[in-house]
Design a protein around this motif. Sequence first.
Motif, short mmCIF file in Angstrom:
data_model
loop_
_atom_site.label_atom_id
_atom_site.label_comp_id
_atom_site.label_asym_id
_atom_site.label_seq_id
_atom_site.Cartn_x
_atom_site.Cartn_y
_atom_site.Cartn_z
N THR A 186 -7.07 -0.43 -3.60
CA THR A 186 -7.38 0.45 -2.48
C THR A 186 -6.49 1.69 -2.45
N GLU A 243 0.81 -1.22 0.00
CA GLU A 243 0.00 0.00 0.00
C GLU A 243 0.84 1.27 0.00
N PRO A 258 -12.68 -0.32 -3.39
CA PRO A 258 -12.66 -1.44 -2.43
C PRO A 258 -11.69 -2.52 -2.88
N GLY A 259 -11.02 -3.13 -1.94
CA GLY A 259 -10.07 -4.18 -2.26
C GLY A 259 -10.77 -5.43 -2.76
#
Length: 251
Positions: free
Chosen positions: A87, A51, A93-94
């Motif tokens: 994300t 991320e 949304p993942g």
Amino acid sequence: MLVLAHISDLHLDGSARATERAERVCERLRELRGKVDALLVTGDIADHGTEPEYEEAARILGLRDGNTPFPVLTCPGNHDSRAPYRTALLGLPGAEGPVNSVQVFDDGAVLMCDSSVPGSDDGELDEETYDWIETTLDELDGDLPALLAFHHPPVALHHPLPDSCRLRESGRLAGLLARRPEIAGLITGHAHTPAATSFAGRPLVVGPGVTWTLRLPWEGEQIADRDAPPGIAFHVLDDTGRLTSHFRVVT
């Protein structure tokens, strides 16, 4: 006439080197004085698929603050991870399914296709992606020329590294092209070297890498030229559906 800028293989890993090279390329693109309809980013945006790497990519590409004069279209590569990609890069949304998207312009359409295979360096357009391509082209009704963009080239580029993990089952892609005359060409990355060839009678253009450039076998034993400047491709899809590509380095 559709004009597309194209970069690939940023491999953002949190290092100052990777960040500087990606920022330098994006700054050059923002300084362009003429029309560019979109920027294509064909995979390996992150190096480890985390991320924080995608958050940095979103900042550099201007996806969070709108600091870009054109749409930025992306697709994953073998170093990318689908859920964090969704994300942290796209703000969605993942999910673990393929990340596919389409952008329609007045003069053509670009289908950004996910050729990544979780857990593998090989490439594959899976059943869901082929169904999505067919449905998307049906909805366009053959009225616009279309480009397919994805990470893994479907042909050998005559270097053992990219050729060892290219697109699987390329015959199925060839069959799609035979049924779909509106597909004007293929745009890929992965190889870290600008290249132009053909596949199933259509132009196939491989974008240069941002992070490093591949040395070809006749250029020496060292595989990665980390001192070579990052590159950009510019693709022009004209009113006749003909694809022309130009390449630049960013010093």
